[in-house]
Design a protein around this motif. Structure first.
Motif, short mmCIF file in Angstrom:
data_model
loop_
_atom_site.label_atom_id
_atom_site.label_comp_id
_atom_site.label_asym_id
_atom_site.label_seq_id
_atom_site.Cartn_x
_atom_site.Cartn_y
_atom_site.Cartn_z
N LYS A 82 0.87 -1.18 0.00
CA LYS A 82 0.00 0.00 0.00
C LYS A 82 0.90 1.22 0.00
O LYS A 82 1.81 1.32 0.82
CB LYS A 82 -0.90 0.03 1.24
CG LYS A 82 -1.83 1.25 1.27
CD LYS A 82 -2.65 1.30 2.56
CE LYS A 82 -1.84 1.80 3.72
NZ LYS A 82 -2.64 2.02 4.94
N THR A 116 1.00 5.74 -1.10
CA THR A 116 0.18 6.93 -1.29
C THR A 116 0.91 7.92 -2.18
O THR A 116 2.10 8.18 -1.99
CB THR A 116 -0.12 7.60 0.07
OG1 THR A 116 -0.64 6.62 0.98
CG2 THR A 116 -1.12 8.74 -0.09
N VAL A 153 -4.51 6.76 -2.29
CA VAL A 153 -3.93 5.56 -1.69
C VAL A 153 -4.12 4.40 -2.67
O VAL A 153 -5.23 4.14 -3.13
CB VAL A 153 -4.59 5.23 -0.34
CG1 VAL A 153 -4.00 3.94 0.23
CG2 VAL A 153 -4.41 6.38 0.64
N ASN A 193 -3.85 0.40 -3.10
CA ASN A 193 -3.77 -0.89 -2.43
C ASN A 193 -3.67 -1.99 -3.47
O ASN A 193 -4.53 -2.10 -4.35
CB ASN A 193 -5.01 -1.13 -1.56
CG ASN A 193 -4.95 -0.37 -0.25
OD1 ASN A 193 -4.16 -0.70 0.63
ND2 ASN A 193 -5.79 0.65 -0.12
N SER A 194 -2.64 -2.78 -3.38
CA SER A 194 -2.45 -3.85 -4.36
C SER A 194 -3.40 -5.01 -4.18
O SER A 194 -3.69 -5.74 -5.13
CB SER A 194 -1.02 -4.38 -4.28
OG SER A 194 -0.81 -5.06 -3.04
#
Length: 403
Positions: free
Chosen positions: A120, A122, A132, A134-135
């Protein structure tokens, strides 16, 4: 079967430039404090039972210790760590289901959640807001009692992020170029929730935080390079792209494959499209290695691969390719072998110290030599592989990155 002896010398050069490395911990001295950084600020605290254990001679790693405690190596919050891009690499042995390589407040996480690799990060949108990314679950981290390399890179120039495991790409994110990373004003924590379930064994090693993409992006691209011995001399030819910021090319040669001298300086044609160049150098007795040094306007240097010829052969050696590249624990050399043959290889450090050797046999045709790196070869290095055919007196040199 006829026997052809090839010797492969691997010259290890340090890739890490202090100006590019933000933080580095290697933990290779059991008598040293685990808080001590090899590069960058020292940590300010660590888990009460964490210690350095030696895995082999000159090679240590962090052990969370016992009773069950987290590593929790803390780097103090500082603008020093507010970098616009990131290239983060660690070696980790799984003994649990949750363990984070690096976290910083709510802005960054890279590690393992529920046994799966996640990241994660930003980015700053440039308008006072942040996004942000998030994978989600990227990869099932193996629980095989072995160290593996995990690497995350975000390039703020392109907005592209990647995650590799042992040099193999596992995740790609294509964002908007020109957006820097955003960092919360928190301490950085290395090894959060990383406790090895109290097994009292080393599990974490070789933490390196770098700027990106400075470590990987080249100012000029060599699309081809050959050196061929002919009756009137050695024909050195190369083709390039992306020359907009180039100062000059320097053709260099070496009689031992290690130290090089200038043959000629060539002005670039100054175009971003493909350009071709050629010079003729006098023939010499024995093997002579050639490379092209590209010098950028700001002094940055990029080297081509190395081609080695002999006046006796009249031919450049069969081209060798290496994969994976970057390589972590092993590399494969692929080439066309005229006959079944035996190959000897020897690995040397930059100061000429031999650290590994071996021999492999291949059949006629497309052949592969598989080299498993031992622990004496350092990580985060550029590796030059020089291949010599003792029958035709022709060498070939290729360059890879060992992560």
């Amino acid at each position: 079967m006829k026997r052809f002896l090839f010797s492969i010398a691997i010259l290890v050069l340090n890739l890490s430039v202090s100006a590019q490395v933000v933080s580095k911990f290697i933990w290779d001295d059991a008598s040293a404090s685990p808080l001590k950084a090899a590069i960058g600020p020292d940590a300010i605290s660590i888990g009460s039972s964490t210690k350095i254990n030696m895995i082999s001679a000159g090679n240590g790693a962090l052990n969370p210790g016992t009773p069950t405690k987290d590593i929790d190596l803390v780097l103090a919050n500082s603008a020093y760590f507010n970098i616009p891009s990131i290239d983060l690499s660690v070696d980790f042995r799984r003994e649990e289901v949750d363990a984070y390589f690096l976290t910083r407040g709510s802005s960054f996480d890279f590690g393992m959640s529920g046994g799966k690799l996640i990241v994660k990060f930003t980015v700053n949108n440039g308008d006072g807001t942040n996004t942000v990314i998030n994978s989600g679950s990227i990869y099932n981290i193996p629980n095989d009692k072995s160290f593996h390399n995990y690497r995350f890179m975000y390039d703020n120039a392109t907005g592209v992020a990647n995650v590799w495991v042992d040099g193999i790409s596992q995740y790609n994110y294509n964002g908007v170029g020109g957006r820097d990373l955003f960092w919360s004003s928190n301490n950085l924590v290395i090894g959060r929730l990383m406790d090895a379930t109290g097994k009292n064994i080393p599990i974490f090693d070789n933490f390196e935080l770098r700027l990106a993409p400075a470590a990987l992006v080249l100012p000029v691209k060599f699309t081809s390079f050959t050196a061929i011995a002919k009756s009137n001399g050695v024909q050195v030819k190369w083709e390039t792209a992306n020359e907009s910021n180039l100062k000059n090319y320097v053709v260099e040669k070496s009689f031992n494959g290690l130290s090089f001298e200038t043959v000629k300086t060539v002005a670039p044609k100054g175009s971003s499209i493909s350009n071709e160049y050629e010079i003729i150098d006098a023939l010499n007795t024995g093997n002579v290695s050639y490379r092209i040094k590209a010098v950028d306007q700001d002094g940055k240097i990029t080297y081509s691969v190395i081609r080695t010829v002999s006046a006796a052969s009249g031919n450049v050696s069969a081209e060798i390719t290496a994969y994976p590249n970057p390589a972590v624990s092993a590399v494969n050399l692929k080439f066309n072998s005229n006959e079944a043959a035996d190959y000897n290889y020897t690995i040397f450090t930059q100061d000429g110290r031999r650290v590994q050797n071996g021999q492999q046999s291949v059949e006629k045709g497309i052949a592969t030599i598989a080299i498993q790196f031992n622990q004496s070869i350092p990580h985060n290095t550029v590796v030059l592989i020089v291949v010599e055919n003792s029958k035709s007196t022709v060498k070939e040199t290729i360059r890879i990155v060992r992560k």
